[in-house]
Design an enzyme around this catalytic site. Structure first.
Site, PDB file in Angstrom:
ATOM      1  N   ASP A  89       0.855  -1.195   0.000  1.00 22.53           N
ATOM      2  CA  ASP A  89       0.000   0.000   0.000  1.00 22.53           C
ATOM      3  C   ASP A  89       0.888   1.241   0.000  1.00 22.53           C
ATOM      4  OD1 ASP A  89       0.865  -0.510   2.699  1.00 22.53           O
ATOM      5  OD2 ASP A  89      -0.665   0.879   3.438  1.00 22.53           O
ATOM      6  N   GLU A 153       0.077  -0.902   5.898  1.00 23.98           N
ATOM      7  CA  GLU A 153       1.150  -0.370   6.745  1.00 23.98           C
ATOM      8  C   GLU A 153       0.992   1.128   6.924  1.00 23.98           C
ATOM      9  OE1 GLU A 153       5.014   1.249   8.047  1.00 23.98           O
ATOM     10  OE2 GLU A 153       3.913   1.759   6.256  1.00 23.98           O
TER      11      GLU A 153
HETATM   12  N1  BES Z   1       8.867   3.027   5.435  1.00 24.71           N
HETATM   13  C1  BES Z   1       8.279   3.915   6.361  1.00 24.71           C
HETATM   14  C2  BES Z   1       9.067   4.057   7.646  1.00 24.71           C
HETATM   15  C3  BES Z   1      10.474   4.560   7.499  1.00 24.71           C
HETATM   16  C4  BES Z   1      10.817   5.498   6.558  1.00 24.71           C
HETATM   17  C5  BES Z   1      11.447   4.083   8.326  1.00 24.71           C
HETATM   18  C6  BES Z   1      12.117   5.935   6.428  1.00 24.71           C
HETATM   19  C7  BES Z   1      12.738   4.531   8.229  1.00 24.71           C
HETATM   20  C8  BES Z   1      13.080   5.454   7.262  1.00 24.71           C
HETATM   21  C9  BES Z   1       6.866   3.447   6.661  1.00 24.71           C
HETATM   22  O1  BES Z   1       6.156   3.122   5.494  1.00 24.71           O
HETATM   23  C10 BES Z   1       6.094   4.565   7.305  1.00 24.71           C
HETATM   24  O2  BES Z   1       5.871   5.558   6.664  1.00 24.71           O
HETATM   25  N2  BES Z   1       5.672   4.395   8.552  1.00 24.71           N
HETATM   26  C11 BES Z   1       4.846   5.335   9.222  1.00 24.71           C
HETATM   27  C12 BES Z   1       4.206   4.734  10.421  1.00 24.71           C
HETATM   28  C13 BES Z   1       2.879   4.112  10.211  1.00 24.71           C
HETATM   29  C14 BES Z   1       2.354   3.571  11.525  1.00 24.71           C
HETATM   30  C15 BES Z   1       1.878   5.001   9.575  1.00 24.71           C
HETATM   31  C16 BES Z   1       5.649   6.505   9.726  1.00 24.71           C
HETATM   32  O3  BES Z   1       6.813   6.333  10.111  1.00 24.71           O
HETATM   33  O4  BES Z   1       5.094   7.592   9.741  1.00 24.71           O
HETATM   34 MN    MN Z   2       7.257   1.933   4.260  1.00 26.10          MN
HETATM   35 MN    MN Z   3       5.496   5.031   4.566  1.00 26.21          MN
END
Ligand code: BES
Ligand code: MN
Ligand code: MN
Length: 458
Positions: A89, A153
């Site tokens: 997604d 995610e």
């Molecule tokens: N891939 C990201 C997280 C990420 C980005 C980790 C860059 C390290 C470096 C992930 O898809 C993401 O965006 N996670 C969200 C959290 C989620 C609970 C909505 C975030 O970190 O905001």
């Molecule tokens: Mn991600």
């Molecule tokens: Mn992300």
């Protein structure tokens, strides 16, 4: 590494790109109910790709939200099993007018693939399917492998806990491998060894029971937008510390030694400020920018609205004001506990003249992953081979709540071997992913499998 695998990758380079493009063309925005069918279409496309790459028992597993795609290749029960996780997604693409090319029509410009999801995470997920294909077609797969690819995610993996709990046997593995993070630079490889947790709240402040004339009532009746701003401003003190009682109670103190180790990773404050066009950084006193975004928690308003925001001026004293507020947490802080502390505090600081409603939208725990494990060593060796430099372990500020969940429910640790760059503009307009990075990932993953199998035997 077997040159055979590398020749295979080279021979199928164009197809590996065009297949990724097919996936990028489907707008699998999990947050938007209008795209529910596109999310499903992406799951179906991924299922087909897993099957043609050589996976068995490929299945679209429904959840209460978007489905999980599962597939596996079990060679021999005595071999170690690697659970590959990724998410298909993507974040919403807006604001659309800031994109230089349409977000769901991928194009390559200056060596980068521009499209929503190119890096986060379709591009990085697809590297694993292509690496798997290359290992299968060259008869060099050396571990059992299981794929668990999810479709929510970006909205907090709400139904994944239930899925994992219900599928413990099927998901059994020795390690989780995922690529959903970044490296420091294309010539400075790194492996992520820590992520922050998250508490995401929405608040609603209500003043009078209806919008009022701001001249007739203004001055005597609380304006919820003003009050909300005051309340938010009070959440941090003048040193940038979060003023919620108990907030720092469980924050892990990182030792001087570890901070010194972290400071060895190359970082230029000047370049950082220049890139973002900011005069200075701003955060809790006493910490560097890389520390502030990794080992320290923070609180940020993600959006704030209320009152009149249309063209021109309208004199109004609004009835309601809203904000979405997130807190990034560090290991040992518990998301549920912090959400409760926030709610209690936010209600407490509200003046009598307004009513406050606080909703916990989602949350997740942070993590630190070991560097002394076989899996980390295998990843490190694999990257050293392909980048010709030993990767640096780094903690980063984003969140992937599933990592802590895997540890809690399945008792397995993860290796965060991502290939993106912080400058890839994930979640922003013009998200992109380097063609270099895409193929670097496809070349490195088979080496991880090779070394992991070898080291597990020893
Ligand atoms: N891939 C990201 C997280 C990420 C980005 C980790 C860059 C390290 C470096 C992930 O898809 C993401 O965006 N996670 C969200 C959290 C989620 C609970 C909505 C975030 O970190 O905001
Ligand atoms: Mn991600
Ligand atoms: Mn992300």
């Amino acid at each position: 590494m077997s040159t055979e695998i590398n020749s295979y990758i080279k021979a199928h380079k164009d197809r590996f790109l065009s297949e990724l493009f097919e996936l990028l063309r489907i707008p699998s925005v999990s947050a938007d109910p209008k795209h529910k069918n596109d999310v499903l279409k992406t799951a179906e496309a991924i299922k087909e790709k897993l099957i043609s790459a050589g996976a068995d028992k490929v299945e679209i597993c429904p959840t209460a939200g978007h489905p999980v795609v599962y597939g596996e290749k079990i060679l021999n029960a005595s071999l170690p099993a690697v659970l590959v996780y990724g998410h298909y997604d993507v974040q919403p693409a807006d604001p659309l007018d800031l994109w230089t090319s349409p977000p769901f029509e991928p194009v390559i410009k200056d060596g980068n693939i521009y499209a929503r999801g190119s890096c986060d995470d379709k591009g990085q997920l697809y590297m694993h399917i292509k690496a798997f294909e290359a290992m299968m077609k060259t008869n060099s797969l050396s571990c059992n492998v299981k794929f668990m690819l999810e479709g929510e995610e970006e909205i907090g993996s709400e139904n994944l806990g239930t899925f994992v709990k219900a599928n413990k046997e099927r998901l059994k593995a020795d390690v989780v491998l995922l690529s959903d993070t970044s490296i420091l630079a294309n010539n400075i490889p790194s492996i992520t060894v820590g992520l922050r947790g998250l508490s995401y709240m929405e608040v609603e402040v209500t003043g009078p029971n209806r919008d009022l004339h701001s001249g007739v009532y203004g001055g005597a009746v609380a304006n919820p937008v003003n009050v909300l701003c005051e309340m938010i401003a009070s959440l941090k003190d003048k040193n940038g510390k979060i003023a919620i009682p108990g907030f720092y109670k469980d924050v892990e103190t990182v030792s001087k030694k570890e901070r010194a180790e972290m400071a060895k990773a190359p970082f230029s404050l000047k370049a950082y400020k220049k890139d973002l066009q900011i005069g200075d950084i701003r955060g809790e006193k006493g910490y560097t920018a890389p520390e502030l975004t990794s080992i320290r928690p923070t609180l940020d308003v993600n959006g704030i609205w209320g009152g009149y925001t249309g063209e021109g001026a309208k004199t109004v004293l609004p009835s309601k004001a809203f904000a979405k507020i997130s807190m990034r947490l560090v290991p040992h802080q518990n998301s549920e506990k912090i959400s409760k502390l926030f709610e209690k505090h936010f209600k407490k600081i509200a003046p009598k003249s307004v009513k406050v409603k606080v909703t916990n939208l989602h949350g997740g725990e942070g993590c630190v992953t070991p560097t002394d494990s076989i899996a980390y060593q295998a990843a490190s060796k694999a990257m050293q081979d392909t980048f010709k430099k030993k990767p640096i372990p780094v903690r980063t500020g984003g969140s992937i709540p599933i990592v802590a969940l895997f540890e809690k429910e399945l008792k397995i640790k993860s290796v965060l071997m991502g290939f993106g760059l912080d400058s890839d503009d994930i979640h922003s307009p013009n998200e992109h992913y380097g063609v270099f990075n895409y193929f670097k990932g496809i070349e490195t993953i088979p080496l991880f499998f090779k070394y992991y199998a070898e080291m597990s035997k020893a």
